[in-house]
Enzyme design. Structure first.
Site, mmCIF file in Angstrom:
data_model
loop_
_atom_site.group_PDB
_atom_site.id
_atom_site.type_symbol
_atom_site.label_atom_id
_atom_site.label_comp_id
_atom_site.label_asym_id
_atom_site.label_seq_id
_atom_site.Cartn_x
_atom_site.Cartn_y
_atom_site.Cartn_z
ATOM 1 N N GLY A 79 96.546 12.427 3.542
ATOM 2 C CA GLY A 79 96.324 13.789 2.852
ATOM 3 C C GLY A 79 96.923 14.853 2.525
ATOM 4 O O GLY A 79 97.014 15.828 1.804
ATOM 5 N N GLU B 299 92.512 18.907 7.883
ATOM 6 C CA GLU B 299 91.913 18.589 6.464
ATOM 7 C C GLU B 299 92.006 18.335 4.794
ATOM 8 O O GLU B 299 92.004 19.885 5.514
ATOM 9 C CB GLU B 299 90.477 17.822 6.794
ATOM 10 C CG GLU B 299 89.811 16.786 7.790
ATOM 11 C CD GLU B 299 90.983 15.331 7.502
ATOM 12 O OE1 GLU B 299 91.179 15.256 6.726
ATOM 13 O OE2 GLU B 299 89.879 14.931 8.453
ATOM 14 N N ASP B 300 92.142 17.411 4.237
ATOM 15 C CA ASP B 300 92.450 17.795 3.090
ATOM 16 C C ASP B 300 90.604 17.504 2.676
ATOM 17 O O ASP B 300 90.661 18.491 1.813
ATOM 18 C CB ASP B 300 93.085 16.295 2.359
ATOM 19 C CG ASP B 300 92.859 15.421 2.741
ATOM 20 O OD1 ASP B 300 92.326 15.235 3.476
ATOM 21 O OD2 ASP B 300 93.061 14.191 2.156
ATOM 22 N N ASP C 267 84.525 14.587 4.245
ATOM 23 C CA ASP C 267 83.490 13.638 3.103
ATOM 24 C C ASP C 267 82.023 13.820 3.832
ATOM 25 O O ASP C 267 81.338 14.247 3.653
ATOM 26 C CB ASP C 267 84.443 12.782 2.858
ATOM 27 C CG ASP C 267 82.785 11.454 1.865
ATOM 28 O OD1 ASP C 267 81.336 11.464 1.854
ATOM 29 O OD2 ASP C 267 83.432 11.901 0.307
ATOM 30 N N THR D 292 85.440 10.586 10.461
ATOM 31 C CA THR D 292 85.754 11.544 10.437
ATOM 32 C C THR D 292 86.641 12.704 11.582
ATOM 33 O O THR D 292 87.214 12.216 12.512
ATOM 34 C CB THR D 292 87.632 11.530 9.624
ATOM 35 O OG1 THR D 292 87.159 10.159 8.673
ATOM 36 C CG2 THR D 292 88.784 11.786 10.030
ATOM 37 N N LEU D 293 86.042 13.566 10.954
ATOM 38 C CA LEU D 293 86.222 14.913 11.394
ATOM 39 C C LEU D 293 85.526 14.923 13.264
ATOM 40 O O LEU D 293 85.917 15.320 13.672
ATOM 41 C CB LEU D 293 85.813 16.022 10.572
ATOM 42 C CG LEU D 293 85.834 17.677 11.346
ATOM 43 C CD1 LEU D 293 87.479 18.006 11.207
ATOM 44 C CD2 LEU D 293 85.338 18.427 10.658
ATOM 45 N N LYS E 19 83.247 18.241 0.741
ATOM 46 C CA LYS E 19 82.104 17.362 -0.394
ATOM 47 C C LYS E 19 81.085 17.780 0.448
ATOM 48 O O LYS E 19 79.953 16.396 0.657
ATOM 49 C CB LYS E 19 82.582 16.325 -0.340
ATOM 50 C CG LYS E 19 82.347 15.765 -1.774
ATOM 51 C CD LYS E 19 82.960 14.251 -2.156
ATOM 52 C CE LYS E 19 83.587 14.099 -2.724
ATOM 53 N NZ LYS E 19 84.078 12.626 -3.504
ATOM 54 N N ASP F 169 93.953 10.986 -2.424
ATOM 55 C CA ASP F 169 94.616 9.517 -3.242
ATOM 56 C C ASP F 169 93.229 8.383 -4.372
ATOM 57 O O ASP F 169 92.366 8.956 -3.191
ATOM 58 C CB ASP F 169 95.134 8.142 -2.327
ATOM 59 C CG ASP F 169 94.269 7.734 -1.343
ATOM 60 O OD1 ASP F 169 93.897 8.540 -0.726
ATOM 61 O OD2 ASP F 169 94.541 6.711 -1.705
ATOM 62 N N ARG G 125 98.347 11.097 -4.722
ATOM 63 C CA ARG G 125 98.651 12.234 -4.043
ATOM 64 C C ARG G 125 99.626 13.935 -4.858
ATOM 65 O O ARG G 125 99.176 14.951 -4.291
ATOM 66 C CB ARG G 125 99.104 11.791 -2.936
ATOM 67 C CG ARG G 125 98.224 10.958 -2.254
ATOM 68 C CD ARG G 125 99.304 9.952 -1.074
ATOM 69 N NE ARG G 125 98.447 8.907 0.164
ATOM 70 C CZ ARG G 125 97.727 9.218 0.096
ATOM 71 N NH1 ARG G 125 96.168 10.448 0.847
ATOM 72 N NH2 ARG G 125 96.997 8.101 0.567
HETATM 73 C C1 PRP Z 1 90.279 10.953 4.327
HETATM 74 C C2 PRP Z 1 90.289 12.406 4.515
HETATM 75 C C3 PRP Z 1 89.610 12.681 6.155
HETATM 76 C C4 PRP Z 1 88.662 11.215 5.772
HETATM 77 C C5 PRP Z 1 87.287 12.014 5.390
HETATM 78 O O1 PRP Z 1 90.930 10.037 4.472
HETATM 79 O O2 PRP Z 1 91.702 13.227 4.541
HETATM 80 O O3 PRP Z 1 90.119 11.981 6.461
HETATM 81 O O4 PRP Z 1 89.135 10.514 4.295
HETATM 82 O O5 PRP Z 1 86.504 11.319 4.717
HETATM 83 P P1 PRP Z 1 84.797 11.120 5.707
HETATM 84 O O6 PRP Z 1 84.251 12.685 5.750
HETATM 85 O O7 PRP Z 1 84.081 10.494 5.293
HETATM 86 O O8 PRP Z 1 85.662 10.520 7.129
HETATM 87 P P2 PRP Z 1 91.686 8.377 4.235
HETATM 88 O O9 PRP Z 1 91.247 8.010 5.574
HETATM 89 O O10 PRP Z 1 91.484 7.766 3.313
HETATM 90 O O11 PRP Z 1 92.738 8.437 4.578
HETATM 91 P P3 PRP Z 1 94.395 8.944 3.914
HETATM 92 O O12 PRP Z 1 94.000 11.281 4.696
HETATM 93 O O13 PRP Z 1 95.760 8.664 4.547
HETATM 94 O O14 PRP Z 1 94.440 8.470 2.446
#
Ligand code: PRP
Length: 183
Positions: A46, A105-106, A109, A113-114, A137, A165, A171
């Protein structure tokens, strides 16, 4: 009769707003990293568009030695809910010992992940690890994790475009769109 779920997209953040904000973020980052050997770490897939635009702006502001590498972690895949325990699918090629790392990061949420990324990168001996996220978000956050540079705080709506996406589609849109059900 088969009723199919359909949706339409509306613009949430225009391409002009995005590019203006990217410039503003780059100005702040270029001041903060002026004397540092900056390594941008874009999170696939992303953040690729945002990483590229940000890096170009940084170059124009004098950070011509900034480097970039990418990681891929899996938290959502094609699912709507975060797995809560992201795993590394593709790792850096760069030794980050002593480096000043800016995770790009895009969207943040839940924050899982972060949080995982910052812990992983911090253990590898980076001099600093900070984050720049285009979208925050914030009301969806499950874990508190610092984001030093935020483009836009957005409400809890499903968004795509500008790298983000919906089940892998959308995207390529130059704007950030929000997805609304049309049935
Ligand atoms: C999305 C986005 C972050 C993550 C955020 O990635 O790019 O990495 O989710 O979510 P969180 O704060 O709830 O952890 P995704 O797994 O959808 O992969 P992509 O970028 O390849 O679509």
């Amino acid at each position: 009769m088969t009723i199919e779920h359909t949706f339409e997209r509306k613009v949430l953040i225009t391409r002009e707003q995005i590019q203006n904000r990217v410039k503003e973020l780059a100005e702040k980052i270029s001041e903060d990293y002026r004397e540092k050997n900056l390594l941008l770490v874009g999170i696939l897939k992303g953040a690729t568009f945002f990483t590229a635009d940000l890096m170009r702006q940084l170059w124009m502001l004098g950070l011509t030695d900034a480097e970039v590498d990418f990681m891929k972690v899996s938290s959502y895949g094609d699912k709507v809910e975060s797995s809560g325990s992201p795993s590394i699918l593709l790792d850096l090629n760069t030794d980050i010992t002593g480096r000043h790392v800016l995770v790009v990061e895009d969207i943040v949420d839940t924050g899982y992940t972060l949080e995982a990324l910052r812990e992983i990168l911090g253990k590898r001996g980076a001099s600093s690890v900070q984050t720049c996220a285009l979208l925050d978000k914030a009301e969806r956050r499950r874990v508190q994790v610092p984001i030093e540079y935020v483009g836009f705080v957005i409400p809890d709506v499903w968004v795509d475009g500008y790298g983000i996406d919906t089940k892998q589609s959308g995207r390529g849109a130059p704007d950030v769109l929000y997805v609304v059900s049309s049935k």
